[in-house]
Design an enzyme around this catalytic site. Structure first.
Site, PDB file in Angstrom:
ATOM      1  N   LYS A 194     -15.192  41.962   1.290  1.00  0.00           N
ATOM      2  CA  LYS A 194     -13.877  42.548   1.092  1.00  0.00           C
ATOM      3  C   LYS A 194     -12.927  41.949   0.003  1.00  0.00           C
ATOM      4  CE  LYS A 194     -14.429  45.452   4.814  1.00  0.00           C
ATOM      5  NZ  LYS A 194     -15.711  45.795   4.754  1.00  0.00           N
ATOM      6  N   SER A 199     -17.731  50.637   1.964  1.00  0.00           N
ATOM      7  CA  SER A 199     -16.232  50.092   2.003  1.00  0.00           C
ATOM      8  C   SER A 199     -15.794  49.623   0.619  1.00  0.00           C
ATOM      9  CB  SER A 199     -16.095  49.188   3.082  1.00  0.00           C
ATOM     10  OG  SER A 199     -16.697  47.799   2.848  1.00  0.00           O
TER      11      SER A 199
END
Length: 146
Positions: free
Chosen positions: A104, A67
């Protein structure tokens, strides 16, 4: 020393050794045309001294997943995480979200906080009051195998 394992990150506590580090040649290595190795200085270099600013608040975690590949964080990379740094917009953070750790980019906007992946195949995650959410630490460095 292994500390914790989740689906996306495996955490380690650093073990700081009292040794003088590896040999470092302070010559600059050309990535273009080779240059003659005339004069170079040899000294000892400890990566802990370069990568770790706060020993008591620093942890390592191994990335699992794709990701964050567009931010340069690839599967099996080793992250250096400092828990003493303040979370801010656009920093890459290790977060605990609804029972799992994730890494993230923080996106702080007037309408709330988002966890922004760096891969177009993944959707941003909006943090709501219903989430069990903690910003666990800020990524300061990434160590890659070549």
């Amino acid at each position: 020393m292994l500390l914790h394992t989740s689906k996306t990150l495996t955490f380690f506590t650093p073990e700081f050794a009292d040794y003088s580090g590896a040999i470092f040649f302070d010559t600059g290595i050309s990535a273009g045309f080779p240059s003659p190795a005339e004069d170079f200085k040899e000294e000892r270099l400890s990566l802990d001294n370069i990568l770790v600013k706060n020993k008591l608040a620093t942890f390592y975690a191994r990335v699992s997943g794709q990701s964050m590949i567009d931010a340069g964080l690839d599967d099996n990379d080793l992250l250096v995480i400092d828990r003493s740094l303040e979370p801010e917009h656009n920093r890459i953070a290790v977060c605990f979200l609804d029972g799992e750790f994730t890494v993230k980019r923080l996106r702080v906007e007037k309408d709330g906080v988002w966890l922004q992946p760096e891969n177009s195949k993944y959707q941003p995650i909006k943090i709501t009051e219903e989430n069990d959410f903690v910003i666990w630490g800020i990524v300061t460095n990434v160590i890659k195998k070549v």
